[in-house]
Design a protein around this motif. Sequence first.
Motif, mmCIF file in Angstrom:
data_model
loop_
_atom_site.group_PDB
_atom_site.id
_atom_site.type_symbol
_atom_site.label_atom_id
_atom_site.label_comp_id
_atom_site.label_asym_id
_atom_site.label_seq_id
_atom_site.Cartn_x
_atom_site.Cartn_y
_atom_site.Cartn_z
ATOM 1 N N ILE A 97 0.919 -1.176 -0.075
ATOM 2 C CA ILE A 97 0.031 -0.066 -0.028
ATOM 3 C C ILE A 97 0.688 1.307 -0.046
ATOM 4 C CG2 ILE A 97 -1.493 1.447 1.426
ATOM 5 C CD1 ILE A 97 -2.760 -1.475 2.244
ATOM 6 N N PHE A 98 1.854 1.183 0.836
ATOM 7 C CA PHE A 98 3.021 2.259 0.919
ATOM 8 C C PHE A 98 3.632 2.695 -0.463
ATOM 9 C CE2 PHE A 98 7.110 4.184 1.738
ATOM 10 C CZ PHE A 98 6.928 5.110 2.122
ATOM 11 N N CYS A 99 3.968 1.697 -1.113
ATOM 12 C CA CYS A 99 4.610 1.632 -2.524
ATOM 13 C C CYS A 99 3.458 2.182 -3.477
ATOM 14 C CB CYS A 99 5.200 0.253 -2.695
ATOM 15 S SG CYS A 99 6.572 -0.246 -1.880
ATOM 16 N N ILE A 100 2.520 1.682 -3.483
ATOM 17 C CA ILE A 100 1.348 2.455 -4.538
ATOM 18 C C ILE A 100 1.154 3.612 -4.202
ATOM 19 C CG2 ILE A 100 -1.137 2.032 -5.162
ATOM 20 C CD1 ILE A 100 -0.766 -0.888 -4.548
ATOM 21 N N ILE A 101 1.059 4.263 -2.873
ATOM 22 C CA ILE A 101 0.860 5.471 -2.733
ATOM 23 C C ILE A 101 2.058 6.485 -3.176
ATOM 24 C CG2 ILE A 101 0.614 7.419 -0.997
ATOM 25 C CD1 ILE A 101 -0.963 5.298 0.637
ATOM 26 N N ILE A 102 3.411 6.022 -3.100
ATOM 27 C CA ILE A 102 4.213 6.735 -3.230
ATOM 28 C C ILE A 102 4.336 6.585 -4.609
ATOM 29 C CG2 ILE A 102 7.038 6.433 -3.410
ATOM 30 C CD1 ILE A 102 5.768 7.729 -0.766
ATOM 31 N N SER A 103 4.136 5.547 -5.435
ATOM 32 C CA SER A 103 4.214 5.577 -6.948
ATOM 33 C C SER A 103 3.191 6.520 -7.511
ATOM 34 C CB SER A 103 3.854 4.234 -7.617
ATOM 35 O OG SER A 103 4.940 3.180 -6.998
ATOM 36 N N HIS B 125 4.326 10.200 -9.802
ATOM 37 C CA HIS B 125 3.642 10.042 -11.024
ATOM 38 C C HIS B 125 2.853 11.588 -11.232
ATOM 39 C CE1 HIS B 125 1.468 8.924 -14.785
ATOM 40 N NE2 HIS B 125 0.340 9.476 -14.197
ATOM 41 N N GLU B 126 2.033 11.771 -10.326
ATOM 42 C CA GLU B 126 1.237 13.012 -10.303
ATOM 43 C C GLU B 126 2.088 14.209 -9.960
ATOM 44 O OE1 GLU B 126 -1.750 13.195 -11.412
ATOM 45 O OE2 GLU B 126 -1.660 11.182 -11.365
ATOM 46 N N LEU B 127 3.115 13.985 -9.181
ATOM 47 C CA LEU B 127 4.125 15.150 -9.107
ATOM 48 C C LEU B 127 4.802 15.573 -10.623
ATOM 49 C CD1 LEU B 127 5.674 14.447 -5.788
ATOM 50 C CD2 LEU B 127 4.349 16.644 -6.286
ATOM 51 N N GLY B 128 5.135 14.418 -11.396
ATOM 52 C CA GLY B 128 5.477 14.774 -12.563
ATOM 53 C C GLY B 128 4.386 15.824 -13.415
ATOM 54 N N LEU C 129 3.724 23.292 -14.066
ATOM 55 C CA LEU C 129 4.470 24.411 -13.745
ATOM 56 C C LEU C 129 5.358 24.849 -14.736
ATOM 57 C CD1 LEU C 129 4.817 23.674 -9.863
ATOM 58 C CD2 LEU C 129 3.162 25.134 -10.958
ATOM 59 N N LYS C 130 6.018 24.235 -15.439
ATOM 60 C CA LYS C 130 7.092 24.471 -16.588
ATOM 61 C C LYS C 130 6.289 25.472 -17.618
ATOM 62 C CE LYS C 130 10.595 22.892 -19.342
ATOM 63 N NZ LYS C 130 9.964 22.926 -20.939
ATOM 64 N N GLU C 131 5.172 24.716 -17.919
ATOM 65 C CA GLU C 131 4.458 25.429 -19.110
ATOM 66 C C GLU C 131 3.561 26.589 -18.525
ATOM 67 O OE1 GLU C 131 4.412 24.497 -22.070
ATOM 68 O OE2 GLU C 131 6.079 23.273 -21.558
ATOM 69 N N GLY C 132 3.593 26.911 -17.433
ATOM 70 C CA GLY C 132 2.828 28.234 -16.957
ATOM 71 C C GLY C 132 1.723 28.077 -16.154
ATOM 72 N N GLY D 248 -2.035 15.422 0.923
ATOM 73 C CA GLY D 248 -2.534 16.365 0.064
ATOM 74 C C GLY D 248 -1.807 17.615 -0.057
ATOM 75 N N LEU D 249 -1.742 18.557 -1.069
ATOM 76 C CA LEU D 249 -1.079 19.632 -1.083
ATOM 77 C C LEU D 249 -2.209 20.503 -1.891
ATOM 78 C CD1 LEU D 249 2.481 19.106 -2.603
ATOM 79 C CD2 LEU D 249 1.865 19.518 -0.288
ATOM 80 N N LYS D 250 -2.682 21.978 -1.449
ATOM 81 C CA LYS D 250 -3.670 22.563 -1.907
ATOM 82 C C LYS D 250 -3.003 24.153 -1.648
ATOM 83 C CE LYS D 250 -6.412 22.909 2.159
ATOM 84 N NZ LYS D 250 -7.732 22.611 2.713
#
Length: 64
Positions: A11-17, A21-24, A30-33, A45-47
């Motif tokens: 479960i931990f590995c799935i959450i980290i994966s 992926h989503e941080l990518g 962010l690079k595209e503006g 979460g981050l908000k």
Amino acid sequence: MEILIRVLLAIFCIIISIAVHELGHILVGLKEGFKFYLFVAGPFGLKRDENDKIIFYIEKDVSL
């Protein structure tokens, strides 16, 4: 006991994966503006708040 450890590790590995992926997606956006407003991976979460600050939080809504 060993099975419980393996399940929790999986479960931990799935959450980290998912988070990596989503941080990518966020970094490319962010690079595209683009600005991101919400990022949830498992219970974490981050908000962006009303002052444009990024806040880390633990998500309590299991539907997200």
